[in-house]
Design a protein around this motif. Structure first.
Motif, PDB file in Angstrom:
ATOM      1  N   UNK A  90       0.837  -1.212   0.000  1.00 33.11           N
ATOM      2  CA  UNK A  90       0.000   0.000   0.000  1.00 33.11           C
ATOM      3  C   UNK A  90       0.868   1.257   0.000  1.00 33.11           C
ATOM      4  N   UNK A  91       0.258   2.360  -0.391  1.00 35.09           N
ATOM      5  CA  UNK A  91       0.958   3.654  -0.437  1.00 35.09           C
ATOM      6  C   UNK A  91       1.229   4.201   0.955  1.00 35.09           C
ATOM      7  N   UNK A  92       2.409   4.857   1.114  1.00 30.89           N
ATOM      8  CA  UNK A  92       2.706   5.580   2.358  1.00 30.89           C
ATOM      9  C   UNK A  92       2.777   7.080   2.096  1.00 30.89           C
ATOM     10  N   UNK A  93       3.558   7.452   1.073  1.00 28.17           N
ATOM     11  CA  UNK A  93       3.811   8.880   0.876  1.00 28.17           C
ATOM     12  C   UNK A  93       3.794   9.241  -0.603  1.00 28.17           C
ATOM     13  N   UNK A  94       3.324  10.440  -0.890  1.00 20.89           N
ATOM     14  CA  UNK A  94       3.306  10.947  -2.270  1.00 20.89           C
ATOM     15  C   UNK A  94       3.918  12.343  -2.305  1.00 20.89           C
ATOM     16  N   UNK A  95       4.842  12.529  -3.244  1.00 22.25           N
ATOM     17  CA  UNK A  95       5.376  13.860  -3.517  1.00 22.25           C
ATOM     18  C   UNK A  95       5.153  14.140  -5.000  1.00 22.25           C
ATOM     19  N   UNK A  96       4.518  15.260  -5.312  1.00 26.78           N
ATOM     20  CA  UNK A  96       4.332  15.664  -6.705  1.00 26.78           C
ATOM     21  C   UNK A  96       4.923  17.063  -6.863  1.00 26.78           C
ATOM     22  N   UNK A  97       5.782  17.226  -7.854  1.00 30.09           N
ATOM     23  CA  UNK A  97       6.349  18.554  -8.121  1.00 30.09           C
ATOM     24  C   UNK A  97       6.031  18.928  -9.566  1.00 30.09           C
ATOM     25  N   UNK A  98       5.676  20.159  -9.778  1.00 24.75           N
ATOM     26  CA  UNK A  98       5.377  20.661 -11.124  1.00 24.75           C
ATOM     27  C   UNK A  98       6.247  21.870 -11.415  1.00 24.75           C
ATOM     28  N   UNK A  99       6.843  21.870 -12.601  1.00 24.05           N
ATOM     29  CA  UNK A  99       7.722  22.964 -12.981  1.00 24.05           C
ATOM     30  C   UNK A  99       7.681  23.156 -14.495  1.00 24.05           C
TER      31      UNK A  99
END
Lengths: 162, 83
Positions: A90-99
């Motif tokens: 299962x998922x623990x952490x999400x990081x999304x970056x947009x540039x």
């Protein structure tokens, strides 16, 4: 910059979070996502339990996001960290970056993860597979995950040279 | 003043939080730890290796020599293992 920081027990949807970050904007050239999952080591683990310091955890993540924003030209950042009991796979952490450009998005995502692991107040506890469901909460059969020197080392590469 | 304990520090002290009145002479995090350790074996156990216990004052990570002047909230916990 659009910033979303959430600490939650519920799962997250990576596609949904990407779409939300890109919605209505045409100046984003790159979106990088990192998803950290609960890893089982050879069937040893029945679940991970994640504990956090409410208030400080959110503030610390926002502080790390601000540092990333000062270093890279970012249009948006999303950080979602789950807490509570999480099963292998299962998922623990999400990081999304947009540039506008991929390099900033890649580097900022790595930066955020490196500091999230070492300076945001979260703790992982392992519930072993053989402990049985009935008494999986007993401290004698569970184990707090130790901090890794390698994680501390990973943050050092981001030190700005004088 | 409010004290919070997390992860194995919480398990060892047997409590998640408590409200205390600082005794005379307790002015730093280190002095607070010394005083807590006099309160029972569970606190001695929690702080037996003090250097492994991190402290936050008003939700800011601090060193043990930090002053408790004007502090509302102190937290003790192991090194972080999130992500």
């Amino acid at each position: 910059m659009i910033v979303k920081v959430r600490i939650q027990t519920e799962d997250f949807d990576v596609n949904e979070e990407c779409a939300r970050l890109a919605d209505g904007k045409n100046n984003i050239g790159a979106i990088v996502t990192f998803t950290g999952l609960c890893r089982d080591e050879e069937g040893r683990l029945s679940a991970l339990e994640l504990e956090h310091y409410p208030g400080m955890a959110e503030a610390k993540i926002l502080e790390i996001v601000e540092q990333a924003e000062s270093r890279w030209p970012l249009q948006g950042v999303t950080v979602i960290h789950r807490v509570g009991r999480i099963k292998p796979g299962a998922n623990i952490v999400l990081v999304v970056t947009a540039s506008s450009h991929r390099r900033a998005a890649f580097e900022a995502a790595e930066f955020l993860m490196d500091f999230l692991k070492t300076s945001a107040p979260f703790w992982k506890k392992e519930h072993p597979a053989d402990a049985g469901l009935a008494d999986a909460n007993t401290a004698t059969e569970t184990r707090w995950v130790s901090a890794q020197d390698a994680d501390d080392e990973a943050t050092k590469r981001w030190q700005v040279k004088e | 003043m409010k004290i919070y304990y997390f992860a194995w520090v919480r398990e060892r002290t047997g409590r998640a939080d408590e409200t205390v009145t600082l005794p005379e002479g307790v002015t730093t995090v280190a002095e607070l730890i010394d005083w807590l350790k006099t309160r029972g074996p569970e606190f001695e156990f929690a702080f037996e290796n003090e250097r492994f216990v991190r402290a936050a004052v008003d939700q800011q990570l601090v060193s043990h020599d930090t002053s408790l002047k004007d502090a509302n909230e102190v937290a003790f916990f192991p090194p972080m293992t999130g992500g």
